[in-house]
Design a protein around this motif. Structure first.
Motif: not given
Ligand code: CTP
Length: 394
Positions: A233-253
């Motif tokens: 449940t952490t770091n999920l409010n962060t976004s990526l400048e380069k790359g796909n933010t949805l995928l990044y958040r999915f991987l964090l989840l």
């Protein structure tokens, strides 16, 4: 701009003599003084005809679903969804509903929460509030109007927590009781895997998914749905400048997933290719974490990994690993050699997999600082090409 669209809608409904209403999220957000560029319009009558006439003025892109009597118009500023007012019934819980034309009151009644049940009559500019949605908005409450709401459509469990986390609203007591019951009765298992994953994506696409994911955990929604993975449940409010933010958040989840968990998730949800490779990149980096201590092994561990996976590891791991990843980014700036296959060809070698081997070796020399500029690269290239020509190993 909003005023223009409201005037156009008023004119249109007067001209063709039908009642049309803006419903749902747009009205809710207006009362909350929030910006919204999604407008849902319900027409008492032929919604598709209304949509075509409206688009003659708006000149946007129109897409029509005859079967569902819905149309979507996209303009530069707005996305409008137009439907004929309808009532719905669910033949089986969790399935999509059967619909038939109806009045505004029926159309309102089929909706999820009172905060989404307000309608704005475009002719009179009056708000129609049959279920006291405005009071619930004022009191920050999410409330269903009938006890079968979550059973009929268990995706509303996700919607309730999405609104709660996004708007900071409480789930009203009886509604919360129904929601908990629906979760413990396992109603969500009547919903297809695709629809469940779609709800997860909607959550991760929110500006701030973290409070919503925390609610998911609070209501123990993750327990059965995600192969036993303890969701992060952490770091999920962060976004990526380069790359796909949805995928990044999915991987964090799903950062805590083991190999077996990831396999199970992939099978269950039929995930897209980049999601598979992201999960496997994370597992691979974690497995090689102890190698992230000097340039060559840092580079070799991270070089073919997705940026989303590397960024997720950077967000989740301790300072040493963060520094190793930052080192990798510095090294990766050197990643582009100034020479390429054409230079090898000019030296008389036939194209073959040896090209990649030579270029990789020169790249590694560059990372190690043995090579600085194009001149050095060419010199080293000559050396390797000569070796290959002599039949020696490079
Ligand atoms: N709706 C519903 N049950 C669902 C999905 C949607 O009752 N499972 C209704 C809600 O009344 C909602 C409307 O359909 O207001 C439009 O759905 P959607 O576009 O998903 O929601 P919005 O209200 O526009 O909210 P958001 O800000 O999340 O987009």
């Amino acid at each position: 701009m909003d005023r223009d669209i409201l005037l156009i809608l008023k004119d249109m409904s007067e001209k063709i003599g039908v009642n049309a209403y803006i419903v749902g999220g747009y009205v809710r957000d207006k009362l909350l003084n929030l910006e919204s560029d999604d407008i849902d319009i319900t027409v008492e009558g032929d919604g598709i005809k209304f949509a075509f006439m409206l688009n003659e003025i708006l000149n946007g892109d129109i897409e029509v679903h005859d079967k569902f009597e819905t149309a979507k118009i996209k303009t530069r500023d707005f996305e409008l969804d137009i439907v004929s007012a309808r009532k719905e019934h669910y033949e089986r819980p969790g399935m999509l509903p059967v619909v038939q034309r109806a009045s505004l009151a029926d159309d309102i009644k089929r909706r999820d929460f009172t905060i989404n049940m307000l309608a704005l009559d475009v002719k009179t500019n009056q708000i129609i509030d049959i279920y006291n949605g405005a009071d619930d908005i004022k009191n920050k409450l999410i409330r269903v109007v009938h006890d079968k709401s979550f059973v009929d459509d268990p995706t509303r469990i996700f919607r309730a927590i999405r609104y709660s986390g996004r708007l900071g609203f409480k789930i009203e007591q009886h509604t919360e009781w129904l929601l908990r019951k629906s979760i413990s009765d396992g109603d969500i298992f009547n919903v297809s895997a695709d629809r469940i994953m779609n709800e997860i994506y909607l959550i991760l696409k929110e500006k701030n998914p973290e409070p919503i994911v925390k609610l998911m955990k609070y209501y123990q929604l993750d327990k059965e749905l995600f192969c036993g993975i303890k969701i992060n449940t952490t770091n999920l409010n962060t976004s990526l400048e380069k790359g796909n933010t949805l995928l990044y958040r999915f991987l964090l989840l799903f950062y805590n997933a083991t190999n077996e968990d990831a396999d199970c998730l992939i099978r269950k949800y039929n995930l897209k290719r980049e999601y598979l490779s992201g999960l496997s990149d994370i597992l691979n980096i974690k497995m090689n974490m102890s190698n992230l201590n000097e340039n060559v092994s840092i580079f070799n561990t991270l070089k073919d990994k997705r940026i989303e996976a590397i960024s997720a590891v950077h967000a989740m791991e301790d300072l040493n690993i963060k520094q190793a990843i930052e080192k990798y980014y510095d090294l990766a700036k050197l990643k582009r050699l100034e020479i390429n296959g054409d230079d090898i060809k000019r030296l008389g070698l036939q194209p073959s997999p040896i090209y990649k081997e030579i270029l990789d070796k020169i790249l590694m020399d560059k990372i190690l600082g043995k090579i600085k500029d194009r001149e050095d690269e060419i010199k080293t290239l000559l050396h390797y090409v000569e070796k290959v020509k002599r039949g020696e190993k490079i």
